[in-house]
Design an enzyme around this catalytic site. Structure first.
Site, PDB file in Angstrom:
ATOM      1  N   ASP A  78     -14.696 -37.546 -20.907  1.00  0.00           N
ATOM      2  CA  ASP A  78     -15.110 -37.890 -19.540  1.00  0.00           C
ATOM      3  C   ASP A  78     -14.094 -38.722 -18.770  1.00  0.00           C
ATOM      4  O   ASP A  78     -13.266 -39.428 -19.340  1.00  0.00           O
ATOM      5  CB  ASP A  78     -16.457 -38.627 -19.577  1.00  0.00           C
ATOM      6  CG  ASP A  78     -16.425 -39.875 -20.483  1.00  0.00           C
ATOM      7  OD1 ASP A  78     -15.789 -39.823 -21.552  1.00  0.00           O
ATOM      8  OD2 ASP A  78     -17.029 -40.896 -20.110  1.00  0.00           O
ATOM      9  N   GLU A 136     -18.557 -40.819 -22.613  1.00  0.00           N
ATOM     10  CA  GLU A 136     -18.338 -42.020 -23.430  1.00  0.00           C
ATOM     11  C   GLU A 136     -18.493 -43.281 -22.598  1.00  0.00           C
ATOM     12  O   GLU A 136     -18.976 -44.294 -23.089  1.00  0.00           O
ATOM     13  CB  GLU A 136     -16.943 -41.979 -24.066  1.00  0.00           C
ATOM     14  CG  GLU A 136     -16.671 -43.123 -25.036  1.00  0.00           C
ATOM     15  CD  GLU A 136     -16.401 -44.458 -24.371  1.00  0.00           C
ATOM     16  OE1 GLU A 136     -16.922 -45.476 -24.862  1.00  0.00           O
ATOM     17  OE2 GLU A 136     -15.703 -44.492 -23.343  1.00  0.00           O
TER      18      GLU A 136
END
Ligand SMILES: [Zn+2]
Ligand SMILES: [Zn+2]
Length: 391
Positions: A78, A136
């Site tokens: 991400d 995350e």
């Protein structure tokens, strides 16, 4: 063929993968394009691929020896809500979204490692799960665990890397025990009774209650918890009030509790419970009501000493003993969830290089990585995996 030589051949490939992810960053749980590229790449490597794990996660399984052990290698995919300020040819094309934590590099390195390990499957005495995790920066590791990522085959151990600009390029940090902070992101809503500031006796003032909470919770770190155990309680937001002469009804506090030690049933530290006790009692003192919510929480990243020993051996082979450093920090990292379940090592690959301008902190709009360190990451994954099965 010599494995290290093979990894070096992949330099252009890993850089171009990383730049492609960098150019097309995606926010947590929205890594659709990234996940598609990852899944396709893993399939080409001959892995069994599972998609949509925790919404946008991808898991590739290299099954070599069914009755052998299973090692998990994890990367995160991400990006962050930041507008990139780097003027590079691969600058983010998604306005307001940027890979400012190096996860583009993590994904690229683990893909290349999957390629090399699948080409050398005859040297693997077990199975390897390549886990590409979404979101995350908030949290998704626990979602993946709940969806069974550590099962079938059952994962025996895990490794993960973070490219890290505060550490100089060429160095690798591997440490025992807690290496990244446990984290609670909290919101406390304090409700009093509004009124005129000239007559406080008819009101309940949530502002003085809030200020008392902010002060009093600091005794947790200075008086209640072993001072050698890092604990930090910070308030990042205070909202309340509309004018100089009005006692407001409500004040909202938001902040973080971070700590660098295990906080399980056997722990006497328990920063969260202590925080809740103080909020409750301070509010009672002021006759105010309150509500606590946690926006996110993750345990500390905890490195298993046996696994650390093996990871150090691997790192020494790659960068030499003189470039191995100890390092811990209080930032949150939801790999902590995995480290709670299986023996793990989370290590840092130094990627800070002043001359190349890659010494900005993580989450900065000018954050960038030293691409020369991507090969180090692939080597750590590949040799780390082989070393795990060889002992
Ligand atoms: Zn980050
Ligand atoms: Zn990160």
């Amino acid at each position: 063929m010599d494995i290290l030589k093979r990894i070096e051949e992949l330099e252009d490939e890993v850089i171009s993968l990383r730049r492609d992810f960098h150019k097309h960053p995606e926010m947590g749980f929205k890594e659709f394009r990234t996940a598609e590229i990852v899944a396709e790449y893993l399939r080409k490597c001959g892995l069994e691929v599972e998609e949509k794990v925790a919404k946008t996660g991808v898991v590739g399984l290299l099954k070599v020896k069914e009755d052998g052990k299973t090692l998990m290698l994890r990367a995160d995919m991400d990006a962050l809500p930041i507008t990139e300020q780097n003027e590079v040819e691969y600058k983010s094309q998604n306005e307001g979204v940027m890979h400012a934590c190096g996860h583009d590099g993590h994904t690229a390195m683990l893909l290349a490692a999957a390629k090399v390990l699948s080409e050398n499957r005859d040297q693997i005495k077990g199975n390897i799960k390549f886990v590409f995790q979404p979101n995350e920066e908030t949290e998704a590791a626990r979602v993946m665990i709940n969806e069974g990522v550590l099962k079938n085959p059952d994962v025996d151990a895990a490794l993960a890397a973070h490219l890290w600009t505060p550490i100089e390029s060429g160095k690798i940090a591997v440490s025992d025990g807690a290496v990244m902070g446990g984290l609670y992101e909290f919101e406390v809503k304090i409700t009093g009774k509004g009124g005129h500031t000239s007559a406080p006796q008819f009101s309940i003032d949530p502002i003085i209650t809030a200020s008392d909470i902010i002060q009093t919770v600091q005794i947790i770190q200075s008086r209640e918890i072993d001072p050698l155990k890092a604990t930090v309680i910070m308030f990042g937001q205070i909202n309340g009030g509309t004018a100089t002469n009005i006692i407001p009804e409500e004040v909202d506090l938001r902040g973080t509790i971070r700590y660098l030690y295990r906080d399980d049933e056997n722990s006497i530290e328990k920063p969260k419970q202590r925080f809740e006790r103080i909020v409750e009692q301070v509010c009672r003192t002021h006759q105010a009501e309150y509500e606590i919510n946690y926006v996110a929480a993750s345990p500390p990243v905890y490195n298993n000493p046996e696994m650390v020993k093996k990871t150090r051996e691997t790192a020494e082979k790659i960068v030499g003993r003189e470039n191995l450093v100890d390092y811990t920090n209080l930032a949150g990292e939801d790999f902590g969830e995995f480290s709670l379940e299986v023996p793990s090592t989370f290590f840092f690959i130094g990627t800070g290089n002043k001359e190349k301008g890659t010494d900005y902190p993580h989450h900065h709009p000018k954050f960038n990585i030293d691409e020369d360190t991507l090969l180090t990451g692939i080597k750590m994954h590949v040799l780390g995996a082989l070393n795990y099965f060889n002992n």
